[in-house]
Structures are given as C-alpha cells and as structure tokens.
Design a protein around this motif. Structure first.
Motif, PDB file in Angstrom:
ATOM      1  N   SER A 195      -6.038  -0.075   4.656  1.00 11.35           N
ATOM      2  CA  SER A 195      -5.822   1.306   4.222  1.00 11.35           C
ATOM      3  C   SER A 195      -6.540   2.303   5.138  1.00 11.35           C
ATOM      4  O   SER A 195      -6.042   3.419   5.366  1.00 11.35           O
ATOM      5  N   GLN A 224      -7.494   5.372   2.573  1.00  7.28           N
ATOM      6  CA  GLN A 224      -8.434   4.700   1.684  1.00  7.28           C
ATOM      7  C   GLN A 224      -8.924   5.591   0.550  1.00  7.28           C
ATOM      8  O   GLN A 224      -9.252   5.099  -0.541  1.00  7.28           O
ATOM      9  N   ILE A 255       0.835  -1.204   0.000  1.00 12.25           N
ATOM     10  CA  ILE A 255       0.000   0.000   0.000  1.00 12.25           C
ATOM     11  C   ILE A 255       0.871   1.256   0.000  1.00 12.25           C
ATOM     12  O   ILE A 255       0.587   2.231  -0.719  1.00 12.25           O
TER      13      ILE A 255
END
Length: 271
Positions: free
Chosen positions: A203, A209, A181
């Motif tokens: 996330s 996110q 990520i």
C-alpha cells in the motif's frame, strides 16, 4: 559413403541441434555451464518477501538465497508465477523451490531447519470503518477478499461461502494483493486478509497506506520458508545450505542489512 549413411548423419545432427532448451531445466536446475548450478525459485509477487525479479529490490528472501547460494557457486533464477502454479511446478521438479510458504502449504516439500521469516495474517479495512475481526462469525455481512490459503478456520469459512459472491471474492494472477487493495479503496469489498508486512509495504508503494486500518489478527505468526522440490534429489542438500547460510548471515550482520533495505527487522529479535 552411400547416400543413406549421409542422410542418417544429417538427421542425427539436426536432432541434436534442435534439442529443446526446457529439457536442460526439467529438474528445476540448469547445469548447462560446467561446475555451475542455477536454482529456479518462484512465487507470486509477495513483497517484501519476494518482489520484482531482476531489480534492485527483488525481495528479502530472494536476496538471502542469492547471498547464501553464491557462496556455493550456485546461481538463483527467480520468477513470478501464480502461487498455485508454482506449487505444481515445484512438486513436479520443474522448478527448484517456492518462496514464502508455510509447511502446511505443501507438507511433502523439503524445508530448511531454520525459517526465512515469521508470517501472520491480519484483516484490513478502510480507516473510517469500525469492523473488527472476532472469529469467522464476525465475517457475516462482510465481503472478504482472499488470495491464498490461511488457517484451518478461515479456509473452512472460505470453502463454505466461496460460491456466494456477496461473501467471498478471490483474486488470482501474479499480483492479487494490488487488485484487492484497489477494490478495498473503492469500497467494492469490505475487508481483505494479508500479512502486515506485505499489506503495508504494497500500500505504501502507491501512497495509499493512510486510507486503511488493521482490523484484527487472524492467527499468531508461523515460520515461512523457501521450500524445495520433493522431486529433486539434491533438495535436501540445498535446504541444508540455506538453513546454515541464514545463521551465518544473522551472525555477520548481513541479514540485518538486507531486512533494513525493506524496512524490516529480524523476526527472531521481535518475537
């Protein structure tokens, strides 16, 4: 008593005293306490399926196992171990079970009749991107970050290109998704593949996110399990306990309560 007899007794006492503790759990079970069994479950961090050990949020699969086995006077010892290593230890009977696996991950393991979740892998990219997954050929010119085994088509693609650092990046260790990520956020990779529940949960923990976009589904969801060691004789019994236990948790509302804690709903109701 002569001195040789005394020496023999001392040696025996010393040998018993230093018996390695790991021998107690060599079968993946700690039976040191009378009438008490402890099953050792392990996997890499794959929240919300399995999260931080010894925390308020250990993962919903861990909480299911804890509740079900507590009714049978069985404790759960949950550990974070890299996935490939966890499979090796479980296959050898050094740990009792792995968490969150497909049957295809280890066909020789012992599986409950009833699954502990449904898992589908999807692709994720930065929100401003326009790329969409439309089969392995659509991955051309994309640096794909991976960490697990997925489907036959994608696994074949990964094997074909894994030596090409411009096509495949493989994350290892206990928290590969967090690494992937971060790389995606920084634009150092183009796309990563993960389950929606795990990607969005992870996330959100770092408020990232909003930066990402789901860019296509790899394959339909498949059952995921807590899978037991083929080297432990009682594994069939443990799998049966878990299979019946999850039905009971679904019936009495405890499963819904556990899932809601992680922002999830019952997979059987949504499919």
């Amino acid at each position: 008593m002569n001195k040789y007899a005394i020496i023999f007794i001392i040696v025996v006492i010393f040998t018993v005293a230093i018996k390695p503790k790991h021998l107690i759990a060599a079968s993946g079970q700690d039976n040191a306490s009378q009438g008490q069994v402890t099953l050792t479950l392990a996997a890499d961090n794959w929240c919300p399926f399995n999260c931080q050990p010894n925390s308020e949020y250990p993962g919903y699969m861990i909480e299911i196992a804890q509740q079900v086995f507590a009714e049978h006077n069985i404790n759960i010892n949950y550990q974070i171990i890299p996935w490939s290593r966890a499979l090796q230890l479980c296959r050898a009977g050094i740990i009792s079970a792995v968490v969150g696996g497909y049957i295809s991950d280890a066909p020789d393991f012992i599986y409950p009749l009833n699954e502990q979740g449904l898992v589908a892998f999807s692709f994720f990219s930065l929100k401003q991107g326009h790329w969409r997954y439309q089969g392995p050929a659509s991955l051309d010119n994309q640096l794909l970050a991976v960490a697990n085994a997925y489907t036959e088509s994608l696994d074949n693609y990964i094997k074909l290109h894994q030596a090409d650092a411009t096509r495949i990046y493989t994350a290892y260790g206990n928290k590969p998704l967090i690494e992937n990520i971060t790389l995606l956020e920084q634009g150092l990779i183009d796309v990563l593949v993960e389950t929606e529940a795990v990607f969005w949960y992870t996330s959100k923990q770092s408020n990232r996110q909003e930066k990402f976009n789901m860019a296509g589904l790899l394959a339909p969801a498949k059952p995921a399990y807590i899978a037991f060691s083929p080297a432990i004789e009682a594994s069939t019994e443990y799998a049966d306990i878990l299979s019946k236990g999850i039905v009971r948790l679904r019936t009495n509302g405890e499963l819904a309560r556990i899932l809601a804690k992680y922002g999830l709903s019952d997979w059987q109701e949504s499919h």
